[in-house]
Design a protein around this motif. Structure first.
Motif, PDB file in Angstrom:
ATOM      1  N   GLY A   1      43.937  36.075  36.854  1.00 35.40           N
ATOM      2  CA  GLY A   1      45.029  33.818  36.583  1.00 35.40           C
ATOM      3  C   GLY A   1      46.312  34.726  36.728  1.00 35.40           C
ATOM      4  N   GLY A   2      46.898  34.308  36.250  1.00 34.59           N
ATOM      5  CA  GLY A   2      49.229  34.417  36.420  1.00 34.59           C
ATOM      6  C   GLY A   2      49.265  33.832  37.083  1.00 34.59           C
ATOM      7  N   VAL A   3      50.572  33.698  37.306  1.00 35.31           N
ATOM      8  CA  VAL A   3      51.261  32.335  38.020  1.00 35.31           C
ATOM      9  C   VAL A   3      51.737  33.410  38.842  1.00 35.31           C
ATOM     10  N   GLY A   4      52.213  34.687  38.877  1.00 35.50           N
ATOM     11  CA  GLY A   4      53.089  35.573  39.769  1.00 35.50           C
ATOM     12  C   GLY A   4      51.443  35.676  40.389  1.00 35.50           C
ATOM     13  N   GLN A   5      50.782  36.128  40.422  1.00 34.35           N
ATOM     14  CA  GLN A   5      49.313  36.686  40.872  1.00 34.35           C
ATOM     15  C   GLN A   5      48.401  36.515  41.494  1.00 34.35           C
ATOM     16  N   ASN A   6      49.070  34.532  41.285  1.00 36.07           N
ATOM     17  CA  ASN A   6      48.111  33.128  41.762  1.00 36.07           C
ATOM     18  C   ASN A   6      49.423  33.566  43.195  1.00 36.07           C
ATOM     19  N   ILE A   7      50.457  33.347  43.426  1.00 35.94           N
ATOM     20  CA  ILE A   7      51.313  33.098  44.007  1.00 35.94           C
ATOM     21  C   ILE A   7      50.968  34.794  45.172  1.00 35.94           C
ATOM     22  N   ALA A   8      51.188  35.311  45.315  1.00 34.55           N
ATOM     23  CA  ALA A   8      50.593  36.758  45.566  1.00 34.55           C
ATOM     24  C   ALA A   8      50.000  36.428  46.809  1.00 34.55           C
ATOM     25  N   THR A   9      49.467  36.331  45.691  1.00 34.37           N
ATOM     26  CA  THR A   9      46.833  36.249  46.521  1.00 34.37           C
ATOM     27  C   THR A   9      47.308  35.091  47.535  1.00 34.37           C
ATOM     28  N   ALA A  10      48.318  33.747  47.634  1.00 32.18           N
ATOM     29  CA  ALA A  10      48.481  32.589  48.773  1.00 32.18           C
ATOM     30  C   ALA A  10      48.965  33.343  50.071  1.00 32.18           C
ATOM     31  N   LEU A  11      49.821  34.253  49.490  1.00 36.87           N
ATOM     32  CA  LEU A  11      50.917  34.924  50.241  1.00 36.87           C
ATOM     33  C   LEU A  11      49.762  35.827  51.056  1.00 36.87           C
ATOM     34  N   GLN A  12      49.306  36.648  50.558  1.00 38.96           N
ATOM     35  CA  GLN A  12      48.574  37.655  50.370  1.00 38.96           C
ATOM     36  C   GLN A  12      46.754  36.793  51.988  1.00 38.96           C
TER      37      GLN A  12
END
Length: 639
Positions: A290-301
């Motif tokens: 989790g983590g907000v930043g991680q979720n955003i980076a995963t979505a971008l990926q």
């Protein structure tokens, strides 16, 4: 296997594996490699075990030793047999079917990420053109074993004798098959090792080649004219990063291990849908990254955007797990800093029976006091990579958050702000003694876009008001130039939103923040998304009949900075019934990630179109147990 493990080799290809010999219930003749595989973390690729061994007992013994066993489908559908070396068929179904090398690598990566010492066995059947029919092999083996009994060959002499007789009885067919299967196993093992390397390796090399940031007419630009481990030596990752891979987006935010606790009342319980306070409640608890930043980076990926994720972890097992899970998702860990004597972030969400959040607890202390890392590590990489966007979440302490935003401005990139929570959303407006940070108004603004929910919007507005931002001359000058009152005309606001929303102050608050953040996307759950935006002079929407009702005001035509204010309530892409909601975690993060991915394109779509696509992605995550649904990959071609 032992030598391979000592040398750091994780994939070991060979011909065949030993096994449990026939009659082992009396002789106790069991090949030592079965025991060794149970205590050595190596993935062995072989063509099963030799046909004259007791295959059912061999599989049972491997299970007892904790060894995972699977067989490559090799083009076959459904269940397949565990191979018997010279023949593809043994009469024993394989415990698991492996469809390709990528699947095998994923299993290896997952197993070796856990604190286990046992190995894996992947059976690769002999090529079909060299496979000897099972019935023929059964006859040959029966005769060879009988001859071995007559000769008195036991113990270490048994296997060489039986192999020699099988070679003779098959007229050399087994020798041809043996050579073919060894070659096939080496090829298969090499491919598995390559796939495993991709999972484990950083993606820095794949991030080269980003083009300079194009001029984007959708949003106002907010542009101006080495990995390190705290207290540790420089690593090869630092060297790779120092070479300057260019990326589209820098994501600076939290990385955590998430626990989701979904209230699960018993059948005979009261009809309440919410857990009771001050007592234990039945629940279904899941753990993930989790983590907000991680979720955003995963979505971008997932939607094919080149992103560099910057965050911090502790030197603990949770930090190790988090980095390995990032690698498995194809995200580089080269900008993840490990802090000594620190706890990796953790987030616990308590949800009711309908998966709605009741209470959340976040331990993000590790993200406090990171301003020195921002300046000494990430700023350099930001300058080198020159991303089009910097996405910053509010989990950083106010000082670190300000350093991120100012460095984004200096690097010539646009900044998107994710408020995270009601309390943390105010950090953007925090007043810090001796800080040079100043939230300037357009055209010198620092933040280009923000994505609060209605509660976070209200909190941001209150913080800005308390900081005196709405009393500043530059704020009043911009509001006056739009020929609009500071809160807008109620009649106009109601016409594009609703009486309820105007009563709650949502459109008024978003308008008052526009001089500092010219695009505000307020997430309203099942009511949709409220787009509030300052338009540039010459924007087509200013003169388009289809958009005229959404243009709340127009600046003087002679104004070279502002064109007007655009406000539009965009309905949700889909209304998901309560029964269809799996998890609310990561829904907003998915939304922002897809929006930013669309804005990085050379010719981005209209923002209202990107919002619709992002809402569809949010629905996919809402229906998924993952923090970001892998299904959003289907949206890549639409951006």
């Amino acid at each position: 296997m032992v030598l391979a493990h000592l040398a750091g080799i994780k994939v070991f290809a060979t011909g065949g594996l030993g096994g449990v010999h026939r009659g082992a219930e009396n002789s106790m003749d069991i090949s030592a490699d079965l025991t060794e595989l149970g205590r050595t973390p190596v993935a062995v690729i072989s063509s099963g075990c030799k046909s004259f061994l007791d295959i059912p007992r061999t599989l049972e013994y491997l299970e007892t030793q904790g060894v995972g066993v699977g067989t490559f489908a090799d083009g076959r559908e459904g269940k397949v047999d565990f191979p018997a070396f010279w023949t593809r068929d043994s009469g024993m179904s394989s415990p698991t079917v492996i469809h390709n090398e990528t699947a095998a690598a994923a299993i290896i990566f997952a197993q070796f990420s856990l604190p286990l010492s046992s190995g894996l066995l992947f059976a690769n059947p002999v090529p079909s053109q060299h496979s000897i029919p099972k019935a023929q092999m059964d006859t040959i083996i029966t005769q060879a074993v009988l001859d071995a009994d007559k000769s008195g060959s036991t113990g270490s002499e048994n296997t060489p004798f039986v192999l020699a007789r099988i070679r003779d009885l098959s007229a050399g067919q087994t020798v041809v098959a043996n050579r073919a299967l060894i070659e096939a196993n080496v090829i298969r093992g090499t491919r598995v090792a390559c796939e495993l390397s991709i999972l484990e390796g950083n993606t820095a090399e794949r991030l080269h080649g980003a083009q300079p940031c194009p001029t984007d007419s959708t949003l106002f630009d907010a542009t101006a004219a080495s990995f390190k481990t705290t207290g540790a030596k420089q690593t090869s990752s630092e060297v790779a990063m120092s070479q300057g891979p260019q990326v589209d987006v820098f994501v600076a935010g939290s990385l955590a291990i998430d626990l989701s606790c979904d209230f699960s009342p018993t059948a005979n319980a009261d009809s309440t849908n919410s857990p009771q306070l001050q007592t234990s409640n039945p629940a279904r608890i899941t753990q993930g990254l989790g983590g907000v930043g991680q979720n955003i980076a995963t979505a971008l990926q997932y939607v094919g955007t080149r992103a560099q994720f910057c965050s911090v972890v502790g030197d603990d097992s949770a930090g190790l797990m988090a980095r390995e899970m990032l690698t498995a998702r194809g995200l580089s860990t080269s900008a993840i800093i490990q802090k000594t004597s620190a706890r990796t972030g953790q987030y616990v969400a308590v949800n009711d029976a309908q998966k709605n959040l009741v209470l959340a607890m976040a331990d993000m202390v590790i993200m406090e006091n990171c301003s020195s890392e921002v300046e000494t590590v990430w700023k350099q990489q930001l300058d080198i990579c020159k991303p089009k966007w910097l996405v910053v979440d509010a989990n950083w302490d106010p000082h670190s958050l300000q350093h991120w935003i100012m460095n984004g401005k200096k690097a010539g990139t646009r900044v998107a702000f994710e408020p995270v929570s009601v309390s943390k959303s105010q950090r953007l407006f925090a007043s810090i003694p001796n800080s040079t940070f100043d939230l300037r108004t357009l055209p010198d603004h620092l933040v280009s876009l923000a994505t609060p929910n209605s509660l976070e919007l209200s909190s941001m507005h209150a913080a800005a008001r308390e900081a005196g931002l709405f009393k500043r001359d530059d704020w009043w000058q911009l509001i006056d130039s739009l020929r609009l009152s500071s809160s807008g005309s109620r009649e106009n606001l109601v016409s594009v939103t609703s009486n309820t929303m105007v009563d709650e102050g949502i459109p008024q608050q978003s308008i008052q923040l526009l001089p500092f953040i010219p695009t505000v996307l307020t997430k309203l759950g099942n009511k949709g998304v409220l787009l509030t935006q300052l338009l540039k002079p010459g924007d087509d929407r200013l003169t388009s009949p289809a958009h005229s009702k959404y243009v709340l005001s127009r600046a003087d035509p002679s104004d070279i900075t502002l064109g007007g204010i655009y406000m539009r309530l965009l309905p949700p892409a889909e209304t998901v019934p309560e029964a269809g909601v799996v998890s609310v975690n990561g829904v907003g993060d998915t939304f922002l990630g897809i929006i930013i991915a669309g804005l990085t394109k050379e010719k981005p779509k209209a923002l209202i179109d990107l919002i619709h696509i992002a809402q569809q992605g949010s629905v996919m995550t809402l229906k998924s147990k993952e923090g970001v649904s892998p299904a959003i990959r289907r949206l890549k071609e639409r951006l």
